[in-house]
Design an enzyme around this catalytic site. Structure first.
Site, PDB file in Angstrom:
ATOM      1  N   ARG A  12       0.802  -1.220   0.000  1.00  9.82           N
ATOM      2  CA  ARG A  12       0.000   0.000   0.000  1.00  9.82           C
ATOM      3  C   ARG A  12       0.838   1.275   0.000  1.00  9.82           C
ATOM      4  O   ARG A  12       0.305   2.356   0.208  1.00  9.82           O
ATOM      5  CB  ARG A  12      -0.965  -0.024   1.199  1.00  9.82           C
ATOM      6  CG  ARG A  12      -2.011  -1.104   1.036  1.00  9.82           C
ATOM      7  CD  ARG A  12      -3.018  -1.150   2.157  1.00  9.82           C
ATOM      8  NE  ARG A  12      -4.000  -2.192   1.902  1.00  9.82           N
ATOM      9  CZ  ARG A  12      -5.132  -2.007   1.222  1.00  9.82           C
ATOM     10  NH1 ARG A  12      -5.438  -0.819   0.763  1.00  9.82           N
ATOM     11  NH2 ARG A  12      -5.960  -3.010   1.021  1.00  9.82           N
ATOM     12  N   HIS A  81      -9.866  -1.734  10.166  1.00 13.50           N
ATOM     13  CA  HIS A  81      -8.545  -1.171   9.858  1.00 13.50           C
ATOM     14  C   HIS A  81      -8.565   0.357   9.888  1.00 13.50           C
ATOM     15  O   HIS A  81      -7.536   0.986  10.138  1.00 13.50           O
ATOM     16  CB  HIS A  81      -8.030  -1.700   8.514  1.00 13.50           C
ATOM     17  CG  HIS A  81      -8.688  -1.088   7.317  1.00 13.50           C
ATOM     18  ND1 HIS A  81      -9.786  -1.645   6.699  1.00 13.50           N
ATOM     19  CD2 HIS A  81      -8.408   0.049   6.611  1.00 13.50           C
ATOM     20  CE1 HIS A  81     -10.145  -0.899   5.678  1.00 13.50           C
ATOM     21  NE2 HIS A  81      -9.335   0.133   5.598  1.00 13.50           N
ATOM     22  N   ARG A 222     -12.887 -10.664 -11.182  1.00 12.75           N
ATOM     23  CA  ARG A 222     -11.764 -11.328 -11.853  1.00 12.75           C
ATOM     24  C   ARG A 222     -10.496 -11.407 -11.014  1.00 12.75           C
ATOM     25  O   ARG A 222      -9.616 -12.213 -11.311  1.00 12.75           O
ATOM     26  CB  ARG A 222     -11.465 -10.605 -13.167  1.00 12.75           C
ATOM     27  CG  ARG A 222     -12.590 -10.744 -14.186  1.00 12.75           C
ATOM     28  CD  ARG A 222     -12.337  -9.943 -15.442  1.00 12.75           C
ATOM     29  NE  ARG A 222     -11.095 -10.298 -16.121  1.00 12.75           N
ATOM     30  CZ  ARG A 222     -10.671  -9.737 -17.249  1.00 12.75           C
ATOM     31  NH1 ARG A 222     -11.402  -8.780 -17.817  1.00 12.75           N
ATOM     32  NH2 ARG A 222      -9.537 -10.100 -17.803  1.00 12.75           N
ATOM     33  N   LYS A 227     -11.075 -17.334  -6.880  1.00  5.48           N
ATOM     34  CA  LYS A 227     -11.265 -18.544  -6.076  1.00  5.48           C
ATOM     35  C   LYS A 227      -9.979 -18.976  -5.373  1.00  5.48           C
ATOM     36  O   LYS A 227      -9.990 -19.272  -4.162  1.00  5.48           O
ATOM     37  CB  LYS A 227     -11.774 -19.673  -6.975  1.00  5.48           C
ATOM     38  CG  LYS A 227     -11.860 -21.036  -6.286  1.00  5.48           C
ATOM     39  CD  LYS A 227     -12.433 -22.072  -7.217  1.00  5.48           C
ATOM     40  CE  LYS A 227     -11.505 -22.401  -8.357  1.00  5.48           C
ATOM     41  NZ  LYS A 227     -10.294 -23.147  -7.908  1.00  5.48           N
TER      42      LYS A 227
END
Length: 339
Positions: A12, A81, A222, A227
């Protein structure tokens, strides 16, 4: 995400710089185009700092830490957070003696409150004369309510936080991003709506806004909810859960705290990074054996398998979240091998 999309950016640092830049671009555009808003240099600086510091509170592996690990080991806490970002911001100011420097830039306690409120929303612990049932903020009066819609827009979700990670993630993943950030800024104006100043845009920009939300949906479908990524997240969460009682961090006054307790001690929390994966993986502590074995399976790509999926016909919002966290994937793990 790294184990599925190794070419993308998974920290980040770049994101925080990007949000700071875009937040500054938007507030300075409004300042230039609408001088009647009386946007001060302090307002601009507070918005930029909020953009730079808005994600300070993320634990290791980002949302996995607060939305999965903390919820499992400390189910009674409501910690998010954003709460960690506010506390970490306060810790940074104190440990680095930055308040005198901010005073040199013209920022006082009210401005610091504005920064924290832009990150986390209204602060329950904050008391001030302007706080009412209609206006829950103390950093600025409702005459500058639009400042709260730049970094993290609680009203409609259109904010620079999304714009930055859309651009970076789409670039890294090869996914088209048709949302035009600069065009949105060009047509953005602050308008009084029901006695609240809101950031609005031209009606002809509805197509551009549609592309923003469509891009978000595409990225989740996507990439973010991939998964295999979700399975690896479950495995890491399980490893951290098993390590929680045996892995300690050095906190304030030399006190050792567990992984789940680090959110209450910013000294310990600064030491909790993604490196916890390697620290457990390379540990020889017999108490961490189960956690280590799970992480070794990830390294060997021996991942849990999806054996079923279910979805109720008319789920409530709360039930949908529970299903997302715990029920969609029925996985083989060490504790349910025989299922």
């Amino acid at each position: 995400g790294y184990y599925v999309f190794p070419g993308a950016s998974h920290n980040r640092f770049e994101h925080s710089i990007g949000v700071c830049h875009l937040a500054g671009e938007l507030v300075e555009t409004l300042q230039r185009k609408q001088p009647e808003l009386s946007i001060s240099p302090q307002d601009v600086l507070c918005v930029k700092i909020a953009g730079l510091c808005h994600d300070l509170g993320h634990g290791p592996f980002s949302h996995l830490f607060d939305s999965q690990f903390i919820k499992r080991v400390r189910p009674d806490t409501r910690w998010k957070h954003e709460d960690g970002s506010v506390r970490m911001f306060e810790h940074l100011l104190e440990s680095n003696d930055l308040k005198p420097e901010l005073l040199n830039w013209g920022l006082d306690e009210t401005d610091l409150t504005l920064i924290k409120e832009q990150i986390a929303g209204p602060l329950e612990s904050q008391l001030c004369s302007q706080k009412t049932s209609d206006w829950p903020y103390c950093g600025r009066t409702n005459a500058k309510s639009f400042l709260y819609e730049i970094v993290a827009n609680k009203r409609n979700g259109v904010d620079v936080d999304k714009w930055d990670y859309f651009a970076r993630d789409c670039h890294c993943l090869g996914i088209p991003n048709n949302f035009d950030t600069m065009r949105y800024m060009k047509f953005a104006r602050v308008i009084d709506v029901n006695n609240r100043k809101q950031i609005c845009t031209r009606d002809k920009e509805v197509g551009n806004l549609y592309e923003m939300f469509h891009t978000r949906s595409t990225l989740h479908r996507r990439a973010y909810q991939h998964k295999t990524s979700k399975i690896i997240e479950i495995m890491i969460t399980e490893a951290l859960e098993k390590a929680n009682e045996h892995f300690f961090l050095l906190g304030s006054n030399g006190k050792e705290v567990r992984l789940s307790e680090s959110i209450d001690d910013m000294v310990a929390y600064t030491r909790l990074t993604d490196q916890v994966f390697q620290q457990i993986l390379l540990s020889t502590d017999p108490n961490l054996k189960e956690s280590r074995e799970i992480l070794e399976k990830i390294e060997r790509r021996q991942l849990y398998k999806c054996v079923g999926q279910t979805q109720p016909s008319t789920p409530s919002k709360k039930l949908s979240k529970v299903l997302q966290d715990t029920c969609i994937f029925y996985l083989y793990s060490e504790k349910n091998k025989q299922t």
